[in-house]
Design an enzyme around this catalytic site. Sequence first.
Site, PDB file in Angstrom:
ATOM      1  N   TYR A   1      -2.589 -20.477  10.802  1.00 46.94           N
ATOM      2  CA  TYR A   1      -2.480 -19.418  11.822  1.00 46.94           C
ATOM      3  C   TYR A   1      -3.458 -19.637  12.971  1.00 46.94           C
ATOM      4  O   TYR A   1      -3.353 -18.986  14.010  1.00 46.94           O
ATOM      5  CB  TYR A   1      -2.725 -18.022  11.229  1.00 46.94           C
ATOM      6  CG  TYR A   1      -1.800 -17.593  10.111  1.00 46.94           C
ATOM      7  CD1 TYR A   1      -0.660 -18.329   9.797  1.00 46.94           C
ATOM      8  CD2 TYR A   1      -2.058 -16.444   9.369  1.00 46.94           C
ATOM      9  CE1 TYR A   1       0.175 -17.936   8.763  1.00 46.94           C
ATOM     10  CE2 TYR A   1      -1.225 -16.044   8.344  1.00 46.94           C
ATOM     11  CZ  TYR A   1      -0.117 -16.801   8.034  1.00 46.94           C
ATOM     12  OH  TYR A   1       0.702 -16.413   7.015  1.00 46.94           O
TER      13      TYR A   1
ATOM     14  N   LEU B   1       8.049  -5.675   6.233  1.00 51.87           N
ATOM     15  CA  LEU B   1       8.878  -4.857   7.141  1.00 51.87           C
ATOM     16  C   LEU B   1      10.029  -5.684   7.707  1.00 51.87           C
ATOM     17  O   LEU B   1      10.698  -5.260   8.636  1.00 51.87           O
ATOM     18  CB  LEU B   1       8.016  -4.306   8.285  1.00 51.87           C
ATOM     19  CG  LEU B   1       6.844  -3.400   7.859  1.00 51.87           C
ATOM     20  CD1 LEU B   1       5.953  -3.084   9.059  1.00 51.87           C
ATOM     21  CD2 LEU B   1       7.349  -2.115   7.218  1.00 51.87           C
TER      22      LEU B   1
ATOM     23  N   LYS C   1       1.652  -7.008   9.175  1.00 54.55           N
ATOM     24  CA  LYS C   1       0.930  -7.387  10.403  1.00 54.55           C
ATOM     25  C   LYS C   1       1.188  -6.334  11.470  1.00 54.55           C
ATOM     26  O   LYS C   1       2.326  -5.894  11.681  1.00 54.55           O
ATOM     27  CB  LYS C   1       1.432  -8.752  10.874  1.00 54.55           C
ATOM     28  CG  LYS C   1       0.871  -9.195  12.226  1.00 54.55           C
ATOM     29  CD  LYS C   1       1.815  -8.901  13.369  1.00 54.55           C
ATOM     30  CE  LYS C   1       1.211  -9.211  14.726  1.00 54.55           C
ATOM     31  NZ  LYS C   1       2.109  -8.831  15.827  1.00 54.55           N
ATOM     32  N   SER C   2       0.134  -5.919  12.145  1.00 55.24           N
ATOM     33  CA  SER C   2       0.307  -5.208  13.407  1.00 55.24           C
ATOM     34  C   SER C   2      -0.861  -5.528  14.312  1.00 55.24           C
ATOM     35  O   SER C   2      -1.997  -5.671  13.856  1.00 55.24           O
ATOM     36  CB  SER C   2       0.420  -3.695  13.227  1.00 55.24           C
ATOM     37  OG  SER C   2       0.632  -3.125  14.519  1.00 55.24           O
TER      38      SER C   2
ATOM     39  N   ARG D   1      -0.235   1.585  15.128  1.00 57.06           N
ATOM     40  CA  ARG D   1       0.561   1.153  13.976  1.00 57.06           C
ATOM     41  C   ARG D   1      -0.329   0.707  12.819  1.00 57.06           C
ATOM     42  O   ARG D   1       0.026   0.874  11.652  1.00 57.06           O
ATOM     43  CB  ARG D   1       1.552   0.061  14.383  1.00 57.06           C
ATOM     44  CG  ARG D   1       2.711   0.627  15.192  1.00 57.06           C
ATOM     45  CD  ARG D   1       3.858  -0.364  15.330  1.00 57.06           C
ATOM     46  NE  ARG D   1       3.578  -1.402  16.300  1.00 57.06           N
ATOM     47  CZ  ARG D   1       3.775  -1.312  17.614  1.00 57.06           C
ATOM     48  NH1 ARG D   1       4.262  -0.188  18.114  1.00 57.06           N
ATOM     49  NH2 ARG D   1       3.512  -2.305  18.419  1.00 57.06           N
TER      50      ARG D   1
ATOM     51  N   ASN E   1       0.263   2.324   9.238  1.00 60.85           N
ATOM     52  CA  ASN E   1       0.604   1.530   8.053  1.00 60.85           C
ATOM     53  C   ASN E   1      -0.330   1.774   6.875  1.00 60.85           C
ATOM     54  O   ASN E   1       0.089   1.668   5.721  1.00 60.85           O
ATOM     55  CB  ASN E   1       0.625   0.036   8.422  1.00 60.85           C
ATOM     56  CG  ASN E   1       1.757  -0.302   9.377  1.00 60.85           C
ATOM     57  OD1 ASN E   1       2.658   0.513   9.605  1.00 60.85           O
ATOM     58  ND2 ASN E   1       1.715  -1.486   9.953  1.00 60.85           N
TER      59      ASN E   1
HETATM   60  P1  NDP Z   1       5.873  -7.860   8.870  1.00 63.55           P
HETATM   61  O1  NDP Z   1       7.033  -7.533   8.009  1.00 63.55           O
HETATM   62  O2  NDP Z   1       4.520  -7.433   8.471  1.00 63.55           O
HETATM   63  O3  NDP Z   1       6.222  -7.295  10.313  1.00 63.55           O
HETATM   64  C1  NDP Z   1       5.364  -7.451  11.398  1.00 63.55           C
HETATM   65  C2  NDP Z   1       6.100  -6.948  12.642  1.00 63.55           C
HETATM   66  O4  NDP Z   1       6.373  -5.550  12.484  1.00 63.55           O
HETATM   67  C3  NDP Z   1       5.300  -7.111  13.899  1.00 63.55           C
HETATM   68  O5  NDP Z   1       6.220  -7.488  14.928  1.00 63.55           O
HETATM   69  C4  NDP Z   1       4.744  -5.715  14.181  1.00 63.55           C
HETATM   70  O6  NDP Z   1       4.630  -5.497  15.565  1.00 63.55           O
HETATM   71  C5  NDP Z   1       5.797  -4.825  13.572  1.00 63.55           C
HETATM   72  N1  NDP Z   1       5.239  -3.595  12.990  1.00 63.55           N
HETATM   73  C6  NDP Z   1       4.152  -3.485  12.181  1.00 63.55           C
HETATM   74  N2  NDP Z   1       3.941  -2.207  11.824  1.00 63.55           N
HETATM   75  C7  NDP Z   1       4.920  -1.484  12.427  1.00 63.55           C
HETATM   76  C8  NDP Z   1       5.218  -0.103  12.430  1.00 63.55           C
HETATM   77  N3  NDP Z   1       4.484   0.768  11.765  1.00 63.55           N
HETATM   78  N4  NDP Z   1       6.296   0.301  13.160  1.00 63.55           N
HETATM   79  C9  NDP Z   1       7.043  -0.590  13.850  1.00 63.55           C
HETATM   80  N5  NDP Z   1       6.816  -1.921  13.869  1.00 63.55           N
HETATM   81  C10 NDP Z   1       5.744  -2.357  13.165  1.00 63.55           C
HETATM   82  O7  NDP Z   1       5.931  -9.458   9.121  1.00 63.55           O
HETATM   83  P2  NDP Z   1       4.911 -10.658   8.996  1.00 63.55           P
HETATM   84  O8  NDP Z   1       5.745 -11.876   9.111  1.00 63.55           O
HETATM   85  O9  NDP Z   1       3.765 -10.540   9.916  1.00 63.55           O
HETATM   86  O10 NDP Z   1       4.376 -10.577   7.490  1.00 63.55           O
HETATM   87  C11 NDP Z   1       3.151  -9.959   7.120  1.00 63.55           C
HETATM   88  C12 NDP Z   1       2.109 -10.974   6.735  1.00 63.55           C
HETATM   89  O11 NDP Z   1       2.578 -11.815   5.671  1.00 63.55           O
HETATM   90  C13 NDP Z   1       1.768 -11.984   7.826  1.00 63.55           C
HETATM   91  O12 NDP Z   1       1.003 -11.433   8.868  1.00 63.55           O
HETATM   92  C14 NDP Z   1       1.081 -13.053   7.022  1.00 63.55           C
HETATM   93  O13 NDP Z   1      -0.236 -12.662   6.694  1.00 63.55           O
HETATM   94  C15 NDP Z   1       1.970 -13.098   5.797  1.00 63.55           C
HETATM   95  N6  NDP Z   1       3.025 -14.140   5.904  1.00 63.55           N
HETATM   96  C16 NDP Z   1       3.000 -15.181   5.004  1.00 63.55           C
HETATM   97  C17 NDP Z   1       3.961 -16.168   5.048  1.00 63.55           C
HETATM   98  C18 NDP Z   1       3.925 -17.248   4.026  1.00 63.55           C
HETATM   99  O14 NDP Z   1       4.664 -18.244   4.178  1.00 63.55           O
HETATM  100  N7  NDP Z   1       3.117 -17.128   2.995  1.00 63.55           N
HETATM  101  C19 NDP Z   1       5.039 -16.185   6.066  1.00 63.55           C
HETATM  102  C20 NDP Z   1       4.989 -15.042   6.955  1.00 63.55           C
HETATM  103  C21 NDP Z   1       4.037 -14.060   6.856  1.00 63.55           C
HETATM  104  P3  NDP Z   1       3.232  -5.058  16.264  1.00 63.55           P
HETATM  105  O15 NDP Z   1       2.232  -6.136  15.960  1.00 63.55           O
HETATM  106  O16 NDP Z   1       3.584  -4.953  17.697  1.00 63.55           O
HETATM  107  O17 NDP Z   1       2.842  -3.736  15.650  1.00 63.55           O
END
Ligand code: NDP
Length: 258
Positions: free
Chosen positions: A48, A185, A225-226, A231, A235
């Site tokens: 990352y 999410l 992630k946010s 948010r 969360n």
């Molecule tokens: P998520 O399912 O956590 O979704 C993140 C997205 O949702 C962002 O665009 C965020 O936007 C939005 N969001 C967050 N909270 C809200 C809310 N309350 N209302 C509306 N929208 C919201 O996806 P991720 O892919 O980030 O997964 C989470 C974590 O998992 C990653 O950050 C990472 O640490 C891990 N991961 C691991 C992987 C692996 O291969 N092991 C692959 C992918 C992720 P905004 O930021 O604008 O709020």
Amino acid sequence: MPRVTLNDGHAIPQFGLGVYHVPPEDTADIVRTALELGYRHVDTAQGYGNEAGVGQGLRDAGVAREDVWITTKLDDEAHGYDAARAALDESLRRLGTDHVDLFLVHRPGEQDVETWRAFEALREDGRVRSVGLSNFGRRGIERLVERTGLVPAVNQIRVNPRTPHRGLQRYHRRRGITTESWGPLREGRLVGHPTARRVAARVGRTPAQVILRWHLQRGIVVFPKSADPARLAENIGITDFVLSRRDMAAIDLVRRRP
Ligand code: NDP
């Protein structure tokens, strides 16, 4: 925040912050804000590019290192016994800490057995407290356990109500492996799902909160992630209500409806 006790005895906070796609220059601020809101678990990865920001955010918040769970993941280019150990040392330097709480093999690779032996050595010398895998299937896990005798503490996989991977989770439970969800999410898409909105309206919460609560009640470790302070606060507000069996069953049905 509830904790889940892993098969090695360490207790991981069941909820945290994921920092995938958080730009390096913003990471310290976001991590500090999250810690001020009560987050005590951060999930990052060598890939990352923001481990230094995670470490800086921790120091800026003034929270004791021992009070925060930090997970990082091995870069795909650093598989193998020596490379994995050297890569962890680089992570520790960037994070500014002498250990990580959880170190994961980010994805399966060709040298998994050697890599997994390196993880065992890192755990034994204390630079890593718990070791786990990510994006592994049952056969890949079994192969490593057969060859090394070391059962991972967690497997981090893409779990959410749309893709619950129940069979793999049943296998994890039988093996004593904790399931971690990435993309809980569905990268934000589930927040607009009609079922999430309906259950949220019924219980007086937001769609994101009921989806995240569904994971908690299924025993899954979750770290949405946010990058938005409002948010981030939304969360983490998932510990003071419980979804009924009816609400959980309604969210289960999301897998049948895109
Ligand atoms: P998520 O399912 O956590 O979704 C993140 C997205 O949702 C962002 O665009 C965020 O936007 C939005 N969001 C967050 N909270 C809200 C809310 N309350 N209302 C509306 N929208 C919201 O996806 P991720 O892919 O980030 O997964 C989470 C974590 O998992 C990653 O950050 C990472 O640490 C891990 N991961 C691991 C992987 C692996 O291969 N092991 C692959 C992918 C992720 P905004 O930021 O604008 O709020």
